[in-house]
Enzyme design. Structure first.
Site, PDB file in Angstrom:
ATOM      1  N   GLY A  77       0.790  -1.215   0.000  1.00 57.84           N
ATOM      2  CA  GLY A  77       0.000   0.000   0.000  1.00 57.84           C
ATOM      3  C   GLY A  77       0.825   1.270   0.000  1.00 57.84           C
ATOM      4  N   GLN A 106      -7.115   0.400   4.404  1.00 57.84           N
ATOM      5  CA  GLN A 106      -7.866  -0.107   5.555  1.00 57.84           C
ATOM      6  C   GLN A 106      -9.299  -0.496   5.206  1.00 57.84           C
ATOM      7  OE1 GLN A 106      -6.898  -1.124   8.331  1.00 57.84           O
ATOM      8  NE2 GLN A 106      -4.936  -0.142   8.737  1.00 57.84           N
ATOM      9  N   SER A 123      -3.854  -3.037  -0.279  1.00 53.48           N
ATOM     10  CA  SER A 123      -2.759  -3.903   0.149  1.00 53.48           C
ATOM     11  C   SER A 123      -3.252  -5.308   0.450  1.00 53.48           C
ATOM     12  CB  SER A 123      -2.086  -3.302   1.387  1.00 53.48           C
ATOM     13  OG  SER A 123      -1.007  -4.101   1.816  1.00 53.48           O
ATOM     14  N   SER A 124      -2.394  -6.278   0.215  1.00 53.51           N
ATOM     15  CA  SER A 124      -2.717  -7.694   0.393  1.00 53.51           C
ATOM     16  C   SER A 124      -2.735  -8.127   1.852  1.00 53.51           C
ATOM     17  CB  SER A 124      -1.699  -8.547  -0.383  1.00 53.51           C
ATOM     18  OG  SER A 124      -1.721  -9.890   0.005  1.00 53.51           O
ATOM     19  N   HIS A 125      -1.747  -7.704   2.632  1.00 52.88           N
ATOM     20  CA  HIS A 125      -1.583  -8.279   3.969  1.00 52.88           C
ATOM     21  C   HIS A 125      -2.604  -7.773   4.980  1.00 52.88           C
ATOM     22  CE1 HIS A 125       0.483  -5.051   6.399  1.00 52.88           C
ATOM     23  NE2 HIS A 125       0.627  -4.560   5.195  1.00 52.88           N
ATOM     24  N   THR A 143      10.460  -7.334 -11.715  1.00 53.95           N
ATOM     25  CA  THR A 143       9.600  -8.440 -12.133  1.00 53.95           C
ATOM     26  C   THR A 143       8.432  -8.611 -11.163  1.00 53.95           C
ATOM     27  OG1 THR A 143      11.498  -9.586 -13.106  1.00 53.95           O
ATOM     28  CG2 THR A 143       9.547 -10.920 -12.628  1.00 53.95           C
ATOM     29  N   CYS A 175       3.336   1.847  10.906  1.00 57.36           N
ATOM     30  CA  CYS A 175       4.327   2.685  10.234  1.00 57.36           C
ATOM     31  C   CYS A 175       4.624   3.957  11.001  1.00 57.36           C
ATOM     32  CB  CYS A 175       3.847   3.031   8.823  1.00 57.36           C
ATOM     33  SG  CYS A 175       3.728   1.594   7.737  1.00 57.36           S
TER      34      CYS A 175
END
Length: 385
Positions: A69, A177, A197-199, A235, A324
């Site tokens: 993100g 979020q 974001s994935s996590h 990649t 963060c």
């Protein structure tokens, strides 16, 4: 250990791990390679792009996969500003953005841009009238998060989008979020770009996505970049992307049911904490304007770091804000933006719920809060004597 820090990160689901392993073994080619093995990987990558765009009601040509993100925020914002700075040098955001966005705008000021930081009001929301008043002829972009990562306030992005479209101003939103928690509709919100974001939704770390409207001009940050249509170098992490999109589809399809379940757990917490209002101040509201999984609060007279450590001692994992931001031990910017003193801001802690959270967890957590408060009162009495 009771885990109540889902807003920081989530455990990777078995489904996502299965897909990650399978794609690692069977689609190991570089999607940019022109041989059949590379083409096989490219087809899967494009399939992931189509699936994600459908979840957001956007165009597959607007999907760019990133490392998360924060990178999605920074690259989307910089790419748009690079392309449109000829129109002006004024940017608008809020004082309660995620650190990746807040720090980016600090950098933009150092580079000569004028930045307006909109205030947030007692409910954690911006006022449309404040945004309208801040707009200038030189305004080129507005970045306002969809959901606050500390108190869960949900901004009225569709109303914001309508206003900015009328003024022909670019609109970016950090949706990290909110994705998978509440509906996001790019078309209705008239978003030029967003980040996810994935996590945060039980996918692997190190994967995310930016969306930029294909009809919106952008300029690549690093000239000569070829991957992701020039959006970022490197990649593509195809196993991570496939795992991300698999769990994104599952989470979005189950969203309404999970919303109701989490709302029930959060309502229990809110009601119980209100009984302890002498000691606890709730910073998150209770309405559709708030995310179902985030609850911010303060134990009066107790630093959040101490509360967090005491919770950890008794077996519950909470946080003192966004991961963060807490790394530098700074007081919560959201609390400061809400008008709290620095001392009050340092009292802040966040509880965030997820799919493994249960009513029994909530009951145990309330009991642990009672223990911590009782212990604190005992220490204070002994200190006075």
């Amino acid at each position: 250990m009771i885990y109540l820090d889902y807003a920081a990160t989530t455990p990777t689901s078995d489904e996502a791990l299965h897909v990650y392993n399978k794609v690692s073994q069977s689609f190991y080619g570089n999607p940019s390679s022109l041989h059949d093995i590379g083409s096989k990987a490219q087809h899967l990558l494009q399939s992931c792009r189509r699936e994600l765009s459908s979840l957001l009601n956007g165009s597959e040509n607007g999907i760019y996969f990133t490392s998360g993100g924060s990178e999605a925020n920074i690259l989307a914002l910089k790419s748009l500003i690079n392309a449109h700075q000829g129109k002006g040098n004024h940017l608008i955001t809020t004082a309660a953005e995620h650190s990746s966005v807040f720090n980016f705008f600090q950098l933009m000021m150092e580079e000569g841009f004028e930045v307006t930081f909109l205030p947030i009001h007692e409910d954690g929301l911006i006022q449309i009238k404040d945004l309208k008043h801040a707009i200038k002829k030189s305004t080129i972009l507005v970045s306002i998060h969809h959901g606050n990562g500390e108190i869960g306030a949900v901004q009225p992005i569709e109303e914001i989008g309508d206003l900015l479209e009328a003024y022909d101003i670019l609109f970016h939103s950090d949706c990290v979020q909110t994705f998978g928690k509440i509906p996001i509709n790019i078309q209705k919100a008239k978003l030029d770009s967003l980040s996810i974001s994935s996590h945060k939704i039980y996918g692997p770390k190190g994967v995310g996505s930016a969306y930029i409207n294909p009809n919106t001009t952008w300029q690549q940050e690093i000239p000569g970049t070829t991957h992701e249509s020039g959006f970022r170098p490197g990649t593509e992490n195809l196993p991570g992307i496939a795992a991300f999109i698999t769990i994104a589809a599952a989470v979005c399809n189950h969203m309404e049911i999970e919303q109701k379940r989490l709302n029930k757990l959060k309502l229990y917490l809110v009601n119980e904490l209100r009984k302890r209002s002498t000691f606890i101040h709730i910073e998150s509201g209770w309405s559709t304007d708030y995310l179902p999984h985030i609850l911010g609060l303060r134990i009066k007279g107790m630093e959040g770091q101490y509360t967090m450590l005491e919770c950890n001692r008794y077996g519950v994992a909470v946080s003192t804000g966004t991961a963060c931001q807490i790394a530098n031990l700074a007081p919560s910017r959201t609390m400061l933006a809400l008008g709290r003193s620095e001392t009050e801001a340092k009292e802040f802690i966040r509880l965030s719920l997820g799919k493994q959270s249960t009513m029994e967890d909530m009951q145990k957590t309330i009991s642990i809060f009672d223990t911590i408060i009782e212990k604190s009162l005992l220490v204070r009495r002994e200190t006075k004597h």
